[in-house]
Design a protein around this motif. Structure first.
Motif, PDB file in Angstrom:
ATOM      1  N   VAL A 203       0.636   4.940  -1.485  1.00 37.02           N
ATOM      2  CA  VAL A 203      -0.670   4.508  -1.059  1.00 37.02           C
ATOM      3  C   VAL A 203      -0.805   3.366  -0.140  1.00 37.02           C
ATOM      4  CG1 VAL A 203      -2.397   2.945  -2.399  1.00 37.02           C
ATOM      5  CG2 VAL A 203      -1.174   4.655  -3.764  1.00 37.02           C
ATOM      6  N   PHE A 204       0.005   2.420  -0.034  1.00 34.28           N
ATOM      7  CA  PHE A 204       0.048   1.361   1.027  1.00 34.28           C
ATOM      8  C   PHE A 204       0.142   2.016   2.371  1.00 34.28           C
ATOM      9  CE2 PHE A 204       0.290  -2.649   2.541  1.00 34.28           C
ATOM     10  CZ  PHE A 204       1.148  -2.512   3.867  1.00 34.28           C
ATOM     11  N   GLY A 205       1.046   2.973   2.283  1.00 34.44           N
ATOM     12  CA  GLY A 205       1.421   3.653   3.780  1.00 34.44           C
ATOM     13  C   GLY A 205       0.437   4.412   4.352  1.00 34.44           C
ATOM     14  N   PHE A 206      -0.386   5.250   3.495  1.00 38.56           N
ATOM     15  CA  PHE A 206      -1.336   6.078   3.859  1.00 38.56           C
ATOM     16  C   PHE A 206      -2.482   5.380   4.205  1.00 38.56           C
ATOM     17  CE2 PHE A 206      -3.591  10.149   3.944  1.00 38.56           C
ATOM     18  CZ  PHE A 206      -4.812   9.854   3.369  1.00 38.56           C
ATOM     19  N   ARG A 208      -2.881   2.309   4.959  1.00 37.67           N
ATOM     20  CA  ARG A 208      -2.422   1.421   6.176  1.00 37.67           C
ATOM     21  C   ARG A 208      -2.531   2.022   7.446  1.00 37.67           C
ATOM     22  NH1 ARG A 208       2.137  -0.394   9.033  1.00 37.67           N
ATOM     23  NH2 ARG A 208       2.044  -2.407   9.955  1.00 37.67           N
ATOM     24  N   ARG A 209      -2.065   3.275   7.336  1.00 37.30           N
ATOM     25  CA  ARG A 209      -1.972   4.051   8.787  1.00 37.30           C
ATOM     26  C   ARG A 209      -3.567   4.659   9.225  1.00 37.30           C
ATOM     27  NH1 ARG A 209      -1.840   9.564   8.990  1.00 37.30           N
ATOM     28  NH2 ARG A 209      -1.034   9.801   6.785  1.00 37.30           N
ATOM     29  N   ARG A 210      -4.282   5.053   8.050  1.00 33.63           N
ATOM     30  CA  ARG A 210      -5.413   5.713   8.245  1.00 33.63           C
ATOM     31  C   ARG A 210      -6.529   4.568   8.688  1.00 33.63           C
ATOM     32  NH1 ARG A 210      -7.434  11.053   6.332  1.00 33.63           N
ATOM     33  NH2 ARG A 210      -9.029   9.661   5.151  1.00 33.63           N
ATOM     34  N   SER A 211      -6.491   3.469   7.942  1.00 30.26           N
ATOM     35  CA  SER A 211      -7.619   2.611   8.247  1.00 30.26           C
ATOM     36  C   SER A 211      -7.291   0.957   8.328  1.00 30.26           C
ATOM     37  CB  SER A 211      -8.720   2.810   6.983  1.00 30.26           C
ATOM     38  OG  SER A 211      -8.027   2.678   6.061  1.00 30.26           O
ATOM     39  N   GLY A 212      -6.458   0.719   7.872  1.00 29.48           N
ATOM     40  CA  GLY A 212      -5.905  -0.608   8.045  1.00 29.48           C
ATOM     41  C   GLY A 212      -5.207  -1.371   6.776  1.00 29.48           C
ATOM     42  N   ARG A 213      -4.586  -2.577   7.271  1.00 28.56           N
ATOM     43  CA  ARG A 213      -3.713  -3.130   6.488  1.00 28.56           C
ATOM     44  C   ARG A 213      -4.346  -3.817   5.185  1.00 28.56           C
ATOM     45  NH1 ARG A 213       1.424  -4.614   7.602  1.00 28.56           N
ATOM     46  NH2 ARG A 213       2.314  -5.923   5.951  1.00 28.56           N
ATOM     47  N   ARG A 214      -5.502  -4.190   5.395  1.00 28.90           N
ATOM     48  CA  ARG A 214      -6.242  -5.086   4.173  1.00 28.90           C
ATOM     49  C   ARG A 214      -6.482  -4.221   3.078  1.00 28.90           C
ATOM     50  NH1 ARG A 214      -9.586 -10.733   5.768  1.00 28.90           N
ATOM     51  NH2 ARG A 214      -7.520 -11.834   6.475  1.00 28.90           N
ATOM     52  N   GLY A 215      -6.987  -3.143   3.596  1.00 32.15           N
ATOM     53  CA  GLY A 215      -7.448  -2.146   2.633  1.00 32.15           C
ATOM     54  C   GLY A 215      -6.204  -1.510   1.900  1.00 32.15           C
ATOM     55  N   ALA A 216      -5.276  -1.555   2.647  1.00 33.14           N
ATOM     56  CA  ALA A 216      -4.066  -0.797   2.054  1.00 33.14           C
ATOM     57  C   ALA A 216      -3.399  -2.087   1.028  1.00 33.14           C
ATOM     58  CB  ALA A 216      -2.788  -0.856   3.187  1.00 33.14           C
ATOM     59  N   LEU A 217      -3.516  -3.362   1.246  1.00 30.29           N
ATOM     60  CA  LEU A 217      -3.201  -4.347   0.313  1.00 30.29           C
ATOM     61  C   LEU A 217      -3.936  -4.325  -1.070  1.00 30.29           C
ATOM     62  CD1 LEU A 217      -2.545  -7.413   2.727  1.00 30.29           C
ATOM     63  CD2 LEU A 217      -0.895  -5.861   1.792  1.00 30.29           C
ATOM     64  N   ALA A 218      -4.973  -4.098  -0.657  1.00 28.88           N
ATOM     65  CA  ALA A 218      -6.314  -3.772  -1.904  1.00 28.88           C
ATOM     66  C   ALA A 218      -5.829  -2.736  -2.784  1.00 28.88           C
ATOM     67  CB  ALA A 218      -7.783  -3.756  -1.507  1.00 28.88           C
ATOM     68  N   SER A 219      -5.519  -1.509  -2.145  1.00 28.92           N
ATOM     69  CA  SER A 219      -5.122  -0.472  -2.873  1.00 28.92           C
ATOM     70  C   SER A 219      -3.779  -0.573  -3.632  1.00 28.92           C
ATOM     71  CB  SER A 219      -4.938   0.685  -1.966  1.00 28.92           C
ATOM     72  OG  SER A 219      -6.007   1.148  -1.294  1.00 28.92           O
ATOM     73  N   VAL A 220      -2.649  -1.223  -2.914  1.00 28.33           N
ATOM     74  CA  VAL A 220      -1.504  -1.199  -3.770  1.00 28.33           C
ATOM     75  C   VAL A 220      -1.414  -2.271  -4.799  1.00 28.33           C
ATOM     76  CG1 VAL A 220      -0.421  -2.938  -2.120  1.00 28.33           C
ATOM     77  CG2 VAL A 220       1.147  -1.156  -2.980  1.00 28.33           C
ATOM     78  N   LEU A 221      -2.190  -3.379  -4.467  1.00 23.29           N
ATOM     79  CA  LEU A 221      -2.283  -4.019  -5.627  1.00 23.29           C
ATOM     80  C   LEU A 221      -3.042  -3.733  -6.799  1.00 23.29           C
ATOM     81  CD1 LEU A 221      -1.494  -7.283  -5.961  1.00 23.29           C
ATOM     82  CD2 LEU A 221      -3.961  -7.800  -5.319  1.00 23.29           C
ATOM     83  N   THR A 222      -4.217  -3.000  -6.596  1.00 21.76           N
ATOM     84  CA  THR A 222      -4.871  -2.158  -7.609  1.00 21.76           C
ATOM     85  C   THR A 222      -4.069  -1.219  -8.437  1.00 21.76           C
ATOM     86  OG1 THR A 222      -6.792  -2.076  -6.285  1.00 21.76           O
ATOM     87  CG2 THR A 222      -6.762  -0.623  -8.304  1.00 21.76           C
ATOM     88  N   LEU A 423      -6.493   7.919 -16.803  1.00 19.25           N
ATOM     89  CA  LEU A 423      -5.586   6.527 -16.177  1.00 19.25           C
ATOM     90  C   LEU A 423      -4.795   7.358 -14.889  1.00 19.25           C
ATOM     91  CD1 LEU A 423      -4.912   4.157 -18.942  1.00 19.25           C
ATOM     92  CD2 LEU A 423      -6.079   3.826 -16.853  1.00 19.25           C
ATOM     93  N   ALA A 424      -4.002   8.201 -15.420  1.00 15.27           N
ATOM     94  CA  ALA A 424      -3.331   9.075 -14.378  1.00 15.27           C
ATOM     95  C   ALA A 424      -3.970   9.223 -13.060  1.00 15.27           C
ATOM     96  CB  ALA A 424      -2.639  10.307 -14.962  1.00 15.27           C
ATOM     97  N   LEU A 425      -5.379   9.136 -13.185  1.00 11.44           N
ATOM     98  CA  LEU A 425      -6.148   9.675 -11.685  1.00 11.44           C
ATOM     99  C   LEU A 425      -6.376   8.236 -11.127  1.00 11.44           C
ATOM    100  CD1 LEU A 425      -8.655  11.928 -13.222  1.00 11.44           C
ATOM    101  CD2 LEU A 425      -6.725  12.421 -12.022  1.00 11.44           C
ATOM    102  N   LEU A 426      -6.029   7.222 -11.629  1.00 10.51           N
ATOM    103  CA  LEU A 426      -6.392   5.737 -11.024  1.00 10.51           C
ATOM    104  C   LEU A 426      -5.893   5.353  -9.708  1.00 10.51           C
ATOM    105  CD1 LEU A 426      -7.573   2.313 -12.612  1.00 10.51           C
ATOM    106  CD2 LEU A 426      -5.889   2.392 -10.807  1.00 10.51           C
ATOM    107  N   PRO A 427      -4.400   5.657  -9.521  1.00 15.10           N
ATOM    108  CA  PRO A 427      -3.806   5.410  -8.314  1.00 15.10           C
ATOM    109  C   PRO A 427      -4.474   6.436  -7.195  1.00 15.10           C
ATOM    110  CG  PRO A 427      -2.111   5.678 -10.026  1.00 15.10           C
ATOM    111  CD  PRO A 427      -3.483   6.113 -10.638  1.00 15.10           C
ATOM    112  N   MET A 428      -4.658   7.580  -7.370  1.00 14.64           N
ATOM    113  CA  MET A 428      -5.520   8.436  -6.443  1.00 14.64           C
ATOM    114  C   MET A 428      -6.673   7.783  -6.020  1.00 14.64           C
ATOM    115  SD  MET A 428      -5.910  12.605  -6.570  1.00 14.64           S
ATOM    116  CE  MET A 428      -7.327  12.474  -7.674  1.00 14.64           C
ATOM    117  N   ALA A 429      -7.410   7.227  -7.144  1.00 17.28           N
ATOM    118  CA  ALA A 429      -8.897   6.866  -6.959  1.00 17.28           C
ATOM    119  C   ALA A 429      -8.332   5.461  -6.000  1.00 17.28           C
ATOM    120  CB  ALA A 429      -9.415   6.490  -8.043  1.00 17.28           C
ATOM    121  N   ALA A 430      -7.534   4.673  -5.921  1.00 15.43           N
ATOM    122  CA  ALA A 430      -7.305   3.367  -5.417  1.00 15.43           C
ATOM    123  C   ALA A 430      -7.404   3.907  -3.595  1.00 15.43           C
ATOM    124  CB  ALA A 430      -5.722   3.129  -5.914  1.00 15.43           C
ATOM    125  N   LEU A 431      -7.002   5.030  -3.447  1.00 15.75           N
ATOM    126  CA  LEU A 431      -7.142   5.549  -1.916  1.00 15.75           C
ATOM    127  C   LEU A 431      -8.550   5.152  -1.501  1.00 15.75           C
ATOM    128  CD1 LEU A 431      -5.020   8.708  -2.131  1.00 15.75           C
ATOM    129  CD2 LEU A 431      -4.272   6.355  -1.362  1.00 15.75           C
TER     130      LEU A 431
END
Lengths: 449, 176
Positions: A203-206, A208-222, A423-431
């Protein structure tokens, strides 16, 4: 063997699998960040471990640890020896700025969350009903018998073990135990925090690579704080592994929707195979992804078909392989006789019952979080990740509709499974969340990255 | 040409003097300026939504359990796996049944089907028996023609029949 030794041996076995996976999947790593390479290596390694184990069983060899580990190493060496467009020349050019305080705090919180889940998962032997009756039972049977007995699919006394379910998770349990040298139902829980770490890295790597670090931090925290998913009762079940493969499938889908390269197509195949082989819901997900790719406007028909085939192909291949292995098996969770015209008069009441149960047992308890998520989507600008939103919504909606056909009753299936499988879909939704965040605050994200 | 070169975006560039030059040419490329002057709801509202979502997730963690689980992990680290399972949540419904299954598993070979006399109205007995005794085929409360061994769970005082192998919470009979 003490628990500590069992965990250490399993950790070593998983490391070998990960290293083998890195070698096997290196041609798929084109343009990926470090976190993504780790995640795809883990996925490839686990699939390869399970596949090699199954292959050895099929030829009548009971895989001991040295043999299985050697087979993985050999596969990795063969993969490394195959020349091709490797990833070394195509590493991502994402900027490496200084780590901000926010990054350190988020990583610290994620590490603490993973540690908390690992403690909960490893503190006692895997114990949930579905582990004992389904996933663990099949895995232990395969491991101790040294084969995949036909009675797992045809013995009436094992009807409660759902013979129609896919076999990847039992094979992961069995192959991991074989690699570690012994079956230990408590040490095997280690698979789950490892999968959580791989999910977070993906989640973080994807993002961060595509659109930026702050969103990656928000996603990975979620994802890291998703304790409704990462809880001890779910250790031993298939939701957490499915969440991992679903994230990878979502990432491959978003990449394929933008541009289909051989590496993207390969990742789509790998993720799709993981999804369909881990849970029945995985087949629904990859077929939805394939359908969206096929019918989206823009690219030529050939490219759309190739993209869709990258997801649908493994699903069909898996279906065919399972049919050959065990023959036709009815799904005992659902009463498909309700689809007969003579039964249609029952459907409105059943749909009503399912809807009421979903509202009471799933939506009401999750209302604050759901409202926050919906409000977030309304307040942030659109992003390329939004392509996943209709897929996630459709998947959850189909789960709800399917409950109308559930046995013994719609209310029973909603109460026992609906929230867990959603709930298993939530990590994908975090993207989507991460990309939306970066779309809302683009310059901050680029500047601090 | 020089202005174009300056205006062209540089990968990985941070905010510096060039961005101020770019601002006069393309103000829409500096959203943080417009954001600072824009509606405060647009800045803080997504953050509050995210915070609420994270709070809803995080409150599901049972913090008070963590110390107990640490103690449990420490205790399990030094005992046999089957003992740890009997003491764990999996046999909270009937720990004597866990002891019984362990004893049956110790004396019945791994390839022999077993007929089990145990409560069959609670599916947890069937689940636990199938798992602990795996790979042995297990039939609870019904005859299994292939079974050579029958195991009888007796949590209370009991009288084992002649020829039966007495266990702590039951006995085992060889059928044929």
């Amino acid at each position: 063997m003490t628990l500590l030794l069992a965990v250490a041996r399993l950790l070593g076995a998983l490391a070998v699998a990960g290293a083998a996976g890195a070698a096997l999947s290196r041609r798929l790593h084109a343009g990926l960040s470090a976190g993504e390479r780790l995640a795809w290596s883990a996925a490839a390694g686990l699939l390869a471990q399970a596949a090699l184990y199954g292959l050895l069983l099929a030829i009548g060899v009971k895989p001991a640890a040295p043999l299985l580990l050697s087979a993985e190493a050999l596969a990795a060496l063969i993969a490394l020896g195959v020349r091709g467009q490797g990833s070394a020349r195509e590493r991502t050019a994402s900027p490496r700025g200084a780590r901000s305080v926010a990054s350190v705090i988020v990583f610290g919180v994620c590490a603490a969350a993973v540690a908390a889940f690992a403690l909960q998962a490893l503190s006692e032997p895997l114990w949930s009903n579905d582990y004992l009756a389904i996933w663990g039972l099949k895995g232990k049977t395969i491991y101790t018998a040294g084969a995949i007995p036909g009675r797992l699919f045809h013995d009436p006394t094992l009807a409660f073990s759902h013979p129609e379910y896919p076999l990847l998770l039992p094979l992961l349990f069995a192959s991991s135990a074989a690699s570690a040298g012994a079956w230990n139902g408590q040490a095997l829980a280690l698979l789950y925090p490892v999968l959580e770490v791989a999910t977070l890295a993906a989640v973080f790597g994807f993002v961060r690579r595509r659109s930026g670090r702050r969103g990656a931090l928000a996603s990975v925290l979620t994802v890291a704080l998703c304790f409704p998913l990462y809880r001890p009762v779910h250790a031993g079940l298939a939701e957490i592994p499915f969440a991992f493969f679903a994230v990878l499938a979502g990432e491959a889908f978003l990449e394929a929707a933008r541009s289909l390269s051989p590496a993207v197509s390969g990742r789509a195949v790998l993720a799709s195979l993981g999804c369909v082989a881990i849970k029945q819901e995985g087949a629904l997900l990859v077929l939805l992804l394939a359908a969206v790719l096929l019918w989206r406007p823009g690219p030529r028909l050939r490219e759309r078909c190739l993209a869709a085939a990258s997801f649908a192909g493994p699903a069909l291949a898996h279906f065919g392989a399972m049919f050959l292995l065990r023959g036709p098996i009815a799904d005992r969770d659902f009463d498909l006789m309700l689809l007969a015209p003579g039964q249609w008069h029952l459907l409105p009441a059943r749909f009503g019952s399912a809807a009421a149960a979903v509202a009471m047992h799933a939506l009401a308890p999750a209302a604050p979080g759901l409202a926050a998520a919906i409000l977030f989507l309304l307040l942030t600008p659109r992003s390329p990740g939004d392509r996943l939103v209709p897929v996630v919504v459709a998947q959850a909606a189909i789960y709800g509709l399917a409950c109308a056909f559930a046995l013994p009753s719609p209310e029973w299936l909603v109460r026992t499974a609906f929230s867990r499988i959603c709930l298993a879909l939530l990590p994908m939704a975090a993207l989507v969340l991460g990309e939306r965040w970066n779309a809302a605050f683009p310059l901050h994200s680029a500047a601090r990255a | 040409m020089k202005a174009d070169a300056i205006a062209a975006p540089c990968p990985g560039s941070t905010t510096d003097g060039t961005s101020s030059r770019r601002s006069s040419a393309a103000p829409s490329r500096i959203p943080h300026v417009s954001a600072a002057r824009g509606d405060i709801r647009r800045i803080w509202a997504p953050g509050l939504c995210l915070a609420l979502l994270l709070f809803c997730e995080a409150r599901e963690l049972s913090f008070h359990e963590l110390s107990g689980r640490m103690a449990l992990l420490y205790a399990d680290a030094s005992i046999a796996p089957d003992r740890a399972r009997i003491d764990g949540s999996g046999f909270a419904f009937d720990r004597r049944f866990g002891v019984f299954l362990r004893d049956v598993a110790a004396i019945v070979p791994g390839d022999q089907p077993v007929t089990l006399d145990a409560p069959h109205d609670d599916p947890r007995y069937a689940f636990a028996a199938a798992y602990v005794l795996a790979p042995r085929p297990v039939a609870i409360g019904e005859e299994n023609p292939a079974a050579r061994v029958a195991a009888f769970y007796r949590p209370g005082p009991f009288q084992a029949p002649p020829g039966a192998l007495r266990l702590r919470y039951g006995f085992v009979l060889r059928l044929r």
